[in-house]
Design an enzyme around this catalytic site. Structure first.
Site, mmCIF file in Angstrom:
data_model
loop_
_atom_site.group_PDB
_atom_site.id
_atom_site.type_symbol
_atom_site.label_atom_id
_atom_site.label_comp_id
_atom_site.label_asym_id
_atom_site.label_seq_id
_atom_site.Cartn_x
_atom_site.Cartn_y
_atom_site.Cartn_z
ATOM 1 N N SER A 146 0.869 -1.185 0.000
ATOM 2 C CA SER A 146 0.000 0.000 0.000
ATOM 3 C C SER A 146 0.898 1.224 0.000
ATOM 4 C CB SER A 146 -0.868 0.013 1.262
ATOM 5 O OG SER A 146 -1.529 1.266 1.392
ATOM 6 N N TYR A 159 -1.807 -0.671 10.363
ATOM 7 C CA TYR A 159 -1.812 -0.952 8.917
ATOM 8 C C TYR A 159 -0.524 -0.453 8.264
ATOM 9 C CZ TYR A 159 -3.624 -0.879 4.068
ATOM 10 O OH TYR A 159 -3.818 -1.070 2.724
HETATM 11 N N1 LIG Z 1 -8.828 -0.357 -1.518
HETATM 12 C C1 LIG Z 1 -7.778 0.454 -1.353
HETATM 13 O O1 LIG Z 1 -7.890 1.692 -1.436
HETATM 14 C C2 LIG Z 1 -6.436 -0.119 -1.052
HETATM 15 C C3 LIG Z 1 -5.341 0.770 -0.977
HETATM 16 C C4 LIG Z 1 -4.079 0.254 -0.686
HETATM 17 C C5 LIG Z 1 -3.917 -1.110 -0.480
HETATM 18 N N2 LIG Z 1 -4.999 -1.945 -0.550
HETATM 19 C C6 LIG Z 1 -4.760 -3.350 -0.319
HETATM 20 O O2 LIG Z 1 -5.408 -4.125 -1.298
HETATM 21 C C7 LIG Z 1 -5.713 -5.415 -0.757
HETATM 22 C C8 LIG Z 1 -7.159 -5.751 -1.022
HETATM 23 O O3 LIG Z 1 -7.966 -4.759 -0.406
HETATM 24 P P1 LIG Z 1 -9.465 -4.462 -0.900
HETATM 25 O O4 LIG Z 1 -9.616 -2.994 -0.888
HETATM 26 O O5 LIG Z 1 -9.752 -5.228 -2.131
HETATM 27 O O6 LIG Z 1 -10.292 -5.020 0.360
HETATM 28 P P2 LIG Z 1 -11.586 -5.968 0.460
HETATM 29 O O7 LIG Z 1 -12.088 -5.758 1.856
HETATM 30 O O8 LIG Z 1 -12.506 -5.729 -0.670
HETATM 31 O O9 LIG Z 1 -10.963 -7.430 0.348
HETATM 32 C C9 LIG Z 1 -10.183 -7.963 1.377
HETATM 33 C C10 LIG Z 1 -10.456 -9.454 1.463
HETATM 34 O O10 LIG Z 1 -9.606 -10.024 2.470
HETATM 35 C C11 LIG Z 1 -10.352 -11.026 3.130
HETATM 36 N N3 LIG Z 1 -9.793 -11.347 4.439
HETATM 37 C C12 LIG Z 1 -9.840 -10.601 5.575
HETATM 38 N N4 LIG Z 1 -9.270 -11.283 6.582
HETATM 39 C C13 LIG Z 1 -8.863 -12.476 6.082
HETATM 40 C C14 LIG Z 1 -8.220 -13.613 6.632
HETATM 41 N N5 LIG Z 1 -7.856 -13.658 7.932
HETATM 42 N N6 LIG Z 1 -7.957 -14.664 5.840
HETATM 43 C C15 LIG Z 1 -8.307 -14.638 4.525
HETATM 44 N N7 LIG Z 1 -8.924 -13.603 3.943
HETATM 45 C C16 LIG Z 1 -9.195 -12.532 4.718
HETATM 46 C C17 LIG Z 1 -11.755 -10.433 3.227
HETATM 47 O O11 LIG Z 1 -12.718 -11.452 3.496
HETATM 48 C C18 LIG Z 1 -11.906 -9.775 1.871
HETATM 49 O O12 LIG Z 1 -12.489 -10.660 0.938
HETATM 50 C C19 LIG Z 1 -5.338 -5.338 0.727
HETATM 51 O O13 LIG Z 1 -4.049 -5.894 0.919
HETATM 52 C C20 LIG Z 1 -5.305 -3.856 1.002
HETATM 53 O O14 LIG Z 1 -4.455 -3.506 2.074
HETATM 54 C C21 LIG Z 1 -6.245 -1.478 -0.827
#
Ligand SMILES: NC(=O)c1ccc[n+]([C@@H]2O[C@H](COP(=O)([O-])OP(=O)(O)OC[C@H]3O[C@@H](n4cnc5c(N)ncnc54)[C@H](O)[C@@H]3O)[C@@H](O)[C@H]2O)c1
Length: 254
Positions: A146, A159
């Site tokens: 991130s 985080y």
């Molecule tokens: N959306 C953003 O703006 C953003 C920005 C920077 C980084 N990210 C990163 O992108 C990645 C995906 O994020 P997203 O926005 O798609 O989130 P999201 O909430 O849509 O998806 C996250 C998924 O992780 C799963 N999860 C949570 N705990 C878990 C566990 N213990 N075991 C297995 N699965 C588990 C959830 O069930 C969910 O399906 C993450 O690593 C997040 O840090 C997202």
């Protein structure tokens, strides 16, 4: 003439693939011919991702996995190898973190859960996939970091620490296993519209504050990250390892 499918018959594991960026990436890997293990703690969501992939003519299996549990992660890797071979590609993407917490506000259980789900999970995925990749002569790991692992963001202490760790661990894996044919890179998303960021998109002030920091002036979509993940997982990036690429609408240069 059909275009070349970049991951034909490759066994690909995507964690956190029930939702958001992970779901989009899983769908795109499958479209490129991959045999996808859709891993998530949300079994129902993982099933829906598999449904979307199979409806699209692709191949995938759901694997309920708590990525913070060593036995579950080992079973995830073994299951993918048994069903589809490899694994050839591991995309460590699942996370959990509480929003709106400075260090003093963060409870110990929140700290532990964030580190376990967001950082230890990456260690575990690598730990169990790498021996199989080494034995097979190589493999590729793509971690979701991130921009919060690189620059400060308000009240997101655990985080930020976890994502900083993911970036360092990416370098460590790349360094130690390069000569075994393993590449390890990370993608660092900026603000992306997913279920996780729904609260941000419903909070006009916070959204304005965050988008104001983006050179492009707007948030990204899961497909923007999926494109980068597929690039890092594919042969086009064969001379890259240990890198973290920001896909962030210009957040880091502003
Ligand atoms: N959306 C953003 O703006 C953003 C920005 C920077 C980084 N990210 C990163 O992108 C990645 C995906 O994020 P997203 O926005 O798609 O989130 P999201 O909430 O849509 O998806 C996250 C998924 O992780 C799963 N999860 C949570 N705990 C878990 C566990 N213990 N075991 C297995 N699965 C588990 C959830 O069930 C969910 O399906 C993450 O690593 C997040 O840090 C997202």
């Amino acid at each position: 003439m059909p275009s070349r499918r970049r991951f034909e018959e490759r066994s690909v594991i995507v964690t956190g693939a029930a939702s958001g960026i992970g779901r989009e990436t899983a769908v795109r890997f499958a479209r490129e011919g991959a045999l996808v293990t859709v891993a998530d703690i949300d079994a129902e969501g993982a099933r829906r991702t598999v449904e979307a992939i199979t409806a699209d003519g692709g191949a995938a299996r759901a694997c309920r996995t708590d990525v913070s549990d060593p036995d579950a992660v080992r079973a995830m890797v073994d299951g993918a190898a048994e069903a589809y071979g490899g694994p050839h590609v591991l995309h460590n993407n699942a996370y959990w973190a509480p929003l709106g917490r400075t260090v003093a506000d963060t409870t110990l259980p929140e700290w532990d859960r964030t580190i376990d789900t967001t950082l230890k999970s990456v260690f575990l995925g690598c730990k169990y996939a790498i021996p199989r990749m080494v034995a097979a002569g190589g493999g590729v790991i793509v971690n979701t970091a991130s921009t919060a692992g690189l620059v400060a963001t308000p009240s997101f202490a655990a985080y930020m620490a976890a994502k900083g760790g993911v970036i360092a661990l990416t370098r460590s894996v790349a360094f130690d296993y390069g000569k075994d044919g393993i590449r390890c890179n990370a993608v660092a998303p900026g603000l992306i519209r997913t279920p996780a960021t729904d609260p941000v998109f419903r909070d006009r002030d916070r959204l304005d504050f965050l988008t104001d920091k983006l050179v492009l002036g707007h948030a990204g979509e899961p497909k923007d990250i999926a494109e980068a993940v597929l690039y890092l997982a594919g042969d086009e990036s064969r001379f890259m390892t240990g890198q973290t690429i920001a896909v962030d609408g210009g957040r880091l240069i502003a």
